[in-house]
Scaffold this active site. Structure first.
Site, short mmCIF file in Angstrom:
data_model
loop_
_atom_site.label_atom_id
_atom_site.label_comp_id
_atom_site.label_asym_id
_atom_site.label_seq_id
_atom_site.Cartn_x
_atom_site.Cartn_y
_atom_site.Cartn_z
N ASP A 51 -9.65 -0.48 -12.49
CA ASP A 51 -9.79 -1.66 -13.36
C ASP A 51 -10.79 -1.36 -14.47
O ASP A 51 -11.99 -1.28 -14.22
CB ASP A 51 -10.26 -2.82 -12.48
CG ASP A 51 -10.50 -4.09 -13.27
OD1 ASP A 51 -10.07 -4.17 -14.45
OD2 ASP A 51 -11.12 -5.01 -12.70
N ASN B 166 -11.17 -3.23 -17.39
CA ASN B 166 -11.75 -4.39 -18.08
C ASN B 166 -12.46 -5.37 -17.14
O ASN B 166 -12.89 -6.43 -17.56
CB ASN B 166 -10.70 -5.11 -18.94
CG ASN B 166 -9.61 -5.75 -18.09
OD1 ASN B 166 -9.64 -5.66 -16.87
ND2 ASN B 166 -8.67 -6.41 -18.74
N ASP C 68 -5.49 -1.61 -14.43
CA ASP C 68 -4.81 -1.64 -15.74
C ASP C 68 -4.57 -0.21 -16.25
O ASP C 68 -5.04 0.76 -15.64
CB ASP C 68 -5.64 -2.46 -16.75
CG ASP C 68 -7.12 -2.17 -16.64
OD1 ASP C 68 -7.45 -0.97 -16.53
OD2 ASP C 68 -7.94 -3.10 -16.63
N ASP D 156 14.43 2.22 -9.10
CA ASP D 156 14.24 1.24 -8.04
C ASP D 156 15.60 0.80 -7.47
O ASP D 156 16.53 0.54 -8.24
CB ASP D 156 13.50 0.03 -8.64
CG ASP D 156 13.11 -1.00 -7.60
OD1 ASP D 156 12.30 -0.67 -6.73
OD2 ASP D 156 13.61 -2.15 -7.68
N GLU E 248 15.15 5.91 -5.51
CA GLU E 248 14.73 5.20 -4.31
C GLU E 248 16.01 4.66 -3.68
O GLU E 248 16.50 3.61 -4.06
CB GLU E 248 13.79 4.04 -4.66
CG GLU E 248 13.25 3.39 -3.39
CD GLU E 248 13.29 1.87 -3.33
OE1 GLU E 248 12.67 1.31 -2.43
OE2 GLU E 248 13.97 1.23 -4.16
C1 NOJ Z 1 11.74 -1.37 -4.03
C2 NOJ Z 1 10.32 -1.45 -4.47
O1 NOJ Z 1 9.67 -0.27 -4.09
C3 NOJ Z 1 9.74 -2.68 -3.81
O2 NOJ Z 1 8.37 -2.75 -3.95
C4 NOJ Z 1 10.44 -3.87 -4.40
O3 NOJ Z 1 10.02 -5.04 -3.71
C5 NOJ Z 1 11.96 -3.77 -4.28
N1 NOJ Z 1 12.45 -2.46 -4.59
C6 NOJ Z 1 12.64 -4.74 -5.19
O4 NOJ Z 1 12.50 -4.32 -6.52
#
Ligand code: NOJ
Length: 497
Positions: free
Chosen positions: A23, A25, A31, A188, A249
């Protein structure tokens, strides 16, 4: 040394969870300036790249994985100028930068959703039986009676990838960040986006759908059509110089299914979550490592190892203590492929198990009583009270001053210095992150792996010390060895023969 464009094949990538990292600030929230301030720390640790979890404009219904503007920085984290400064400084120090891309869903505060552009989301007159990963139904009724799909929180409506405008938008978002110099993307829910035609019911099941993925396919994940998206994206990544990459992921049912996400015309890497979820046991590790290596070799991709991230309990706690976590880390860092570290694991941080419920912010906690907040507690930097934070967004346990980076700096046996030594050795012995794996005969509960000819990794997950006939130099050990050279339980060693 790998060529510039192949840098990711054996890279060690450090995940920064921006809210919790540093952090600058003093508002209690990490951040981008905080990350910039710590680049020397990261360079000293020896990582090749950082992956920034989302820092985009977001109402933070899911820690930023609910994006309202894919091309801007949330004021909580700074400005786009801060991002540009961060990437310039990181590159100047030899650190690459990967950003998170969230294509399965946007925030309900995204201009498209607010403007009621329903063909860009998934609206139906009647819901089906799909459940949200965070618990409860995956459908919420809007004011006019129609229902919209959200595989995660209601504030995260799923985008409609059958709509070419959605596809065009994400190609443009990729280019926006590539033009700013990012080296790659962490995708993601990379197994999401495409839903089975007609949105068929899952049908009756024992237990929550979210837990079924290991056994069978659900009609909203790992659908074949998702691979078309990656085949559209790959030429975009390849059209930029310097080896721009993407890591998936993807929670899918087997290493075979996972391997379909990687290769020359799709993504570059996919996290081996089987490795992350393996028990601390020689046999479990060997089984997942062998399978993962076999599948990735078939498609010519490197394997991508990970032990901790912002979604799972930290591996110190999951594996049952710091000694085991350090040993598992030395195993991971001696496997061919790329390895992802999660901020704070280099300090040996455990999961925080006793956060008061009223402070927990994870939407999964509010909906199904499971919380990922315990691995998202801010990183302790200094040994002073507060650990370098003023009023952090989650409280830092008092005992963490002793785990702070400052407290560990000069202790040769600290976890921080173990990680530094391991990453330095990985650079000195490139075969540690490349080459092949030969399994040598080993006693029960022990792994003995030959890497670079002459480099041997031993992991003892049993209850007795083991003495091996491995005359040679100890390059690194996750804990003290016995005076007779035997490897104690919960210990990993790198030997040079
Ligand atoms: C996987 C992400 O790593 C997680 O943190 C998130 O809640 C879900 N996808 C939804 O985006």
């Amino acid at each position: 040394m790998l060529g510039n464009d192949d840098w990711w094949r054996d890279a060690v990538v450090y995940q920064v969870y921006p809210r919790s990292f540093a952090d600058a600030n003093g508002d209690g929230m990490g951040d981008l300036e905080g990350v910039r301030d710590r680049l020397d720390y990261l360079a000293g640790l020896g990582v090749d790249a950082i992956w920034l979890s989302p820092f985009y404009t977001s109402p933070m219904a899911d820690g930023g994985y609910d994006v309202a503007d894919y091309r801007d920085v949330d004021p909580m984290f700074g400005t786009i100028a801060d991002f540009d400064a961060l990437i310039a400084d990181a590159h100047a120090k030899g650190i690459r930068v990967i950003v998170d891309l969230v294509p399965n869903h946007s925030s309900d505060q995204h201009p498209w959703f607010k403007a009621g552009l329903r063909d860009r989301y998934i609206f139906r007159d009647e819901p089906n039986d799909w459940e949200s990963i965070f618990g409860g139904p995956a459908w919420t009724q809007s004011a006019d009676g129609q229902w919209y799909l959200h595989l995660f929180a209601p504030e995260q409506p799923d985008l409609n990838w059958d709509n070419p405008e959605v596809r065009a938008e994400f190609r443009d978002i990729l280019r926006f960040w590539l033009d700013r110099g990012v080296d790659g993307f962490r995708v993601d829910v990379a197994h999401g986006m495409i839903k089975a035609a007609g949105l068929p019911d899952v049908g009756p099941k024992d237990g929550p759908q979210a837990e079924m993925l290991g056994d069978e396919q659900v009609p909203y994940f790992d659908q074949d059509g998702v691979h078309d998206i990656y085949r559209e994206w790959r030429p975009i990544l390849d059209s930029y110089p310097g080896g721009r990459m993407a890591v998936a992921e993807a929670w899918v049912s087997s290493p075979e299914r996972l391997a379909r996400y990687v290769g020359p015309d799709e993504l570059h890497q996919a996290f081996s979550f089987d490795f992350m979820m393996a028990d601390f046991h020689a046999k479990s590790f060997r089984t997942v490592i062998e399978k993962a290596l076999k599948e990735s070799e078939l498609v010519g991709a490197p394997t991508t190892w990970v032990l901790s991230n912002h979604d799972k309990p930290r591996h110190v706690t999951r594996h049952g203590g710091l000694a085991r976590a350090r040993a598992a880390t030395l195993l991971m860092l001696a496997l061919p492929g790329s390895a992802y570290l999660y901020n704070g694991e280099e300090l040996g941080l455990p999961e925080v198990l006793d956060l008061p419920d009223e402070l927990r912010q994870d939407p999964a906690f509010l909906r199904r009583g499971e919380s990922r907040d315990g691995c998202r507690v801010p990183i302790p930097w200094t040994a002073a009270p507060g650990c370098g934070w003023r009023d952090p967004w989650l409280p830092i346990p008092e005992g963490w001053a002793a785990l702070s980076a400052e407290a560990q700096e000069d202790d040769p046996d600290s976890t921080l210095n173990l990680y530094r030594a391991a990453l330095r050795l990985r650079k000195e012995h490139p075969a540690l992150g490349g080459g092949t794996v030969t399994w040598l005969d080993s006693p029960k509960d022990v792994l003995v792996i030959e890497r670079d000819p002459g480099l041997v990794v031993v992991l003892n997950t049993g209850e007795e010390p083991v003495r091996l006939d491995l005359a040679g130099e100890v390059l690194l050990s996750s804990g003290p060895l016995a005076t007779d050279g035997s490897v104690p339980p919960d210990t990993a060693v790198w030997f040079q023969r």
